[in-house]
Design a protein around this motif. Sequence first.
Motif, PDB file in Angstrom:
ATOM      1  N   LEU A 434      13.592   7.872   3.202  1.00  0.00           N
ATOM      2  CA  LEU A 434      13.141   8.500   4.447  1.00  0.00           C
ATOM      3  C   LEU A 434      12.902   9.998   4.246  1.00  0.00           C
ATOM      4  N   ALA A 435      13.761  10.647   3.464  1.00  0.00           N
ATOM      5  CA  ALA A 435      13.593  12.082   3.222  1.00  0.00           C
ATOM      6  C   ALA A 435      12.258  12.365   2.548  1.00  0.00           C
ATOM      7  N   LEU A 436      11.855  11.491   1.614  1.00  0.00           N
ATOM      8  CA  LEU A 436      10.579  11.667   0.923  1.00  0.00           C
ATOM      9  C   LEU A 436       9.413  11.257   1.828  1.00  0.00           C
ATOM     10  N   TYR A 437       9.559  10.122   2.517  1.00  0.00           N
ATOM     11  CA  TYR A 437       8.462   9.603   3.339  1.00  0.00           C
ATOM     12  C   TYR A 437       8.079  10.585   4.447  1.00  0.00           C
ATOM     13  N   THR A 438       9.041  11.238   5.064  1.00  0.00           N
ATOM     14  CA  THR A 438       8.763  12.140   6.186  1.00  0.00           C
ATOM     15  C   THR A 438       8.114  13.449   5.751  1.00  0.00           C
ATOM     16  N   ARG A 439       7.979  13.687   4.437  1.00  0.00           N
ATOM     17  CA  ARG A 439       7.368  14.935   3.959  1.00  0.00           C
ATOM     18  C   ARG A 439       5.916  14.736   3.514  1.00  0.00           C
ATOM     19  N   ILE A 440       5.431  13.499   3.528  1.00  0.00           N
ATOM     20  CA  ILE A 440       4.081  13.239   3.037  1.00  0.00           C
ATOM     21  C   ILE A 440       3.260  12.520   4.115  1.00  0.00           C
ATOM     22  N   LYS A 442       0.025   9.570   5.153  1.00  0.00           N
ATOM     23  CA  LYS A 442      -0.529   8.275   4.737  1.00  0.00           C
ATOM     24  C   LYS A 442      -1.651   8.482   3.715  1.00  0.00           C
ATOM     25  N   ASP A 443      -2.397   9.554   3.900  1.00  0.00           N
ATOM     26  CA  ASP A 443      -3.477   9.835   2.948  1.00  0.00           C
ATOM     27  C   ASP A 443      -2.911  10.145   1.566  1.00  0.00           C
ATOM     28  N   ASP A 444      -1.765  10.841   1.524  1.00  0.00           N
ATOM     29  CA  ASP A 444      -1.098  11.096   0.238  1.00  0.00           C
ATOM     30  C   ASP A 444      -0.740   9.782  -0.444  1.00  0.00           C
ATOM     31  N   ILE A 445      -0.278   8.830   0.346  1.00  0.00           N
ATOM     32  CA  ILE A 445       0.127   7.535  -0.212  1.00  0.00           C
ATOM     33  C   ILE A 445      -1.083   6.776  -0.731  1.00  0.00           C
ATOM     34  N   ARG A 446      -2.157   6.729   0.078  1.00  0.00           N
ATOM     35  CA  ARG A 446      -3.346   5.978  -0.335  1.00  0.00           C
ATOM     36  C   ARG A 446      -3.964   6.550  -1.597  1.00  0.00           C
ATOM     37  N   ARG A 447      -3.970   7.887  -1.714  1.00  0.00           N
ATOM     38  CA  ARG A 447      -4.580   8.546  -2.873  1.00  0.00           C
ATOM     39  C   ARG A 447      -3.574   8.818  -3.984  1.00  0.00           C
ATOM     40  N   ASN A 448      -2.311   8.505  -3.746  1.00  0.00           N
ATOM     41  CA  ASN A 448      -1.234   8.716  -4.720  1.00  0.00           C
ATOM     42  C   ASN A 448      -1.162  10.171  -5.174  1.00  0.00           C
ATOM     43  N   ARG A 449      -1.283  11.082  -4.230  1.00  0.00           N
ATOM     44  CA  ARG A 449      -1.171  12.507  -4.566  1.00  0.00           C
ATOM     45  C   ARG A 449       0.261  12.816  -5.017  1.00  0.00           C
ATOM     46  N   ASN A 450       0.372  13.545  -6.108  1.00  0.00           N
ATOM     47  CA  ASN A 450       1.682  13.888  -6.671  1.00  0.00           C
ATOM     48  C   ASN A 450       2.549  12.639  -6.884  1.00  0.00           C
ATOM     49  N   ASN A 451       1.858  11.520  -7.211  1.00  0.00           N
ATOM     50  CA  ASN A 451       2.552  10.251  -7.451  1.00  0.00           C
ATOM     51  C   ASN A 451       3.375   9.787  -6.246  1.00  0.00           C
ATOM     52  N   ALA A 452       2.895  10.120  -5.044  1.00  0.00           N
ATOM     53  CA  ALA A 452       3.637   9.775  -3.833  1.00  0.00           C
ATOM     54  C   ALA A 452       3.795   8.269  -3.691  1.00  0.00           C
ATOM     55  N   ALA A 453       2.729   7.521  -3.951  1.00  0.00           N
ATOM     56  CA  ALA A 453       2.796   6.065  -3.814  1.00  0.00           C
ATOM     57  C   ALA A 453       3.795   5.468  -4.798  1.00  0.00           C
ATOM     58  N   GLU A 454       3.798   5.982  -6.034  1.00  0.00           N
ATOM     59  CA  GLU A 454       4.718   5.460  -7.049  1.00  0.00           C
ATOM     60  C   GLU A 454       6.158   5.793  -6.692  1.00  0.00           C
ATOM     61  N   ARG A 455       6.381   7.006  -6.249  1.00  0.00           N
ATOM     62  CA  ARG A 455       7.743   7.445  -5.934  1.00  0.00           C
ATOM     63  C   ARG A 455       8.327   6.669  -4.759  1.00  0.00           C
ATOM     64  N   LEU A 456       7.451   6.245  -3.828  1.00  0.00           N
ATOM     65  CA  LEU A 456       7.912   5.484  -2.668  1.00  0.00           C
ATOM     66  C   LEU A 456       7.923   3.977  -2.918  1.00  0.00           C
TER      67      LEU A 456
END
Length: 491
Positions: A434-440, A442-456
Motif C-alpha cells: 500500500l505504501a508503494l501503490y499510493t505513491r504511483i 495507474k499510468d506508471d503501472i501500465r507503462r512500468n515507469r521505474n519498474n513500478a509494475a514489477e515492484r507491485l
Amino acid sequence: MQQDSVACALSNRNSLLVSRLLAKHISVGDEITFTVPTEDASQTEVLITKTGASSAPRHVYQATIGHVTHPKQDKRNEYFVAAEVQRGSLGINSIFLPSEVLREYFYCSPRTNDNADHPNLYDVLRIPASASLAELRVAFKLRDLELKTAGASRSQQVALERAFNIVGLPELRACYDALLADPEAPVVFPYGGFGSLLVAGEPSRDGHTLFARRIMAFSPDLRRRRFRVPLRRCEFYDDRALCRDVRRKLEFWLDPAALHVLWDRTWNQWKHLLGTKIEVEGTFVQTGKYRKRHGEWELVTWETALPSRLEIKLPSDFQQQVETARTTYHRLGQYSRALDQVRLCLEHRALDRAELERMCSELRLPGDFDVAQISWRADYDPFFYRQLSRRAHRIYLFRDEYIFDVEKAVVVETPQLGHATYVFAKPRNMDSFLALYTRITKDDIRRNRNNAAERLGFLGRVIHGTNPRAWLNEVRQRVGERPDFATSIRK
C-alpha cells in the motif's frame, strides 16, 4: 404452399412464392420482376407492373426497408420521408412517402361504418387526449379485455394495439397530437422504419426511386426479449421513465402502471444507490437514426419496446431497496462535512474498512452507514463490487478506489463505468504494498515507469466489458481460482 404464402404461376411455367397480401394485387397478365426468392415470402423484393388500363397506380412494390428519414419538404413545399431499400437488386434505392400517405396508414383508425369519419386514436382507447401515460396503459388493458370478452374481430384488436403503440410512445404521441391540431402537419414514420414495406406507386424516370401513393402493408422487424436491467439506468420524469441499456443497445419507456410504483424526478438524485434490477419481457422493434461522427454520417441502430407488449416484474424486496437507497442518499447529504474529512484522508493514504468505520463513528456518522458508498459512482454496476468483496479478507479505500486483499492476490477496482480491474500478485507485506501503490499512478503501472509494475507484482487488467460473467471468469483465473467456464456464457 406455406400457411402465409401463395404460389404464383408464371407464364414460363415456373412459380413464385409470394405473401398472401401481395398475391391479392397480382392479376393475369401482370409483369413481375423479382430477386432470388427467400424462405420468408414477405422479404422477397418484388415489383409488379399492372398491364390493364386503370387510374390506380400501375406499380406495386414490396421490399425490405431500413432507416426512414424525418419529414422534409419537396419543391412544392409538401412534406415527405424517404425509406432506404435494403438488399435491393432491382435498381430501386429508396421509396418516397408523402406525409398524407403516412397519415392515412399509420395515424388514422379504421372507419366504423361507410358514412363515419375516422375516430381518433384516443377514441379507440376510450380515453381523453389529456390522459397520462399510465392512464393510457390502463385504458388499453381494460379495452383489450372488453374486446376479448366480447369476442371482437381480429381487426378491432389490431386497431386497439396500433392506437396504443402510437400514443403510448411519447415521441409518436407528440407527433399525433400535432396532427390533431393541424391535419396537414408533417408526420414521422413510426419507430423509424426497418421492416417489410408493400406500397403502390410509380418509379422515377431513372428507376432508382419509387414514389409511393399508398401503403398497403408494413411489417416491422420484431424480436421477443426477456432480461433483467438495473433500475438505476432509468431517467425519471414526472409521469414516465426512460430506461436505456447500452450493452444490449435498447431502450423503453416505463409508466407507473407498468412498474406498479409511483415516482418523481427526485429519484434521479439517488438512483445510483439503487442496486435492484427489474425483469423486462416484451416485443422490441428495431429503430435508428443517422449521426455525424468524425465528419461522416453513421447509422446508429438500437431497439425499442412496443408499449402494448411490455411487461415488468419487480423483485420481492423492491420497496425495501428503494427506502434504503433514499435513506443512504439523505445521510450522504446530512453528513457531507464529515464525509469530506474522510475523503481528504483517503487522498493521501489507503484506509482499511474497519479503520474507516471507526473514523466515521468518531465523526458521529450512524453505525449502519456503508463506507463503500463514499467512493461509489452513479454508473457503477454493483455486481463487480459484490463479487470482489465476498472474496476479500480485508477491503481498503484509497481516493476513489477499492483495494481488495483476496486469498492469492490483490485486486484494485474503481467503482465507475469504463474502468478496468487491476490484479496484483499477493505481496509478502500488505502495508509495504500500500505504501508503494499510493505513491504511483495507474499510468506508471501500465507503462512500468521505474519498474513500478514489477515492484507491485502487476499481473494485468481485466476489462469490465459487456458481459460481467466473462469478467468474473477472467478475474478468477487471474487471482488463482479455478475458472468456471459456464459463467462466461452470456444468457
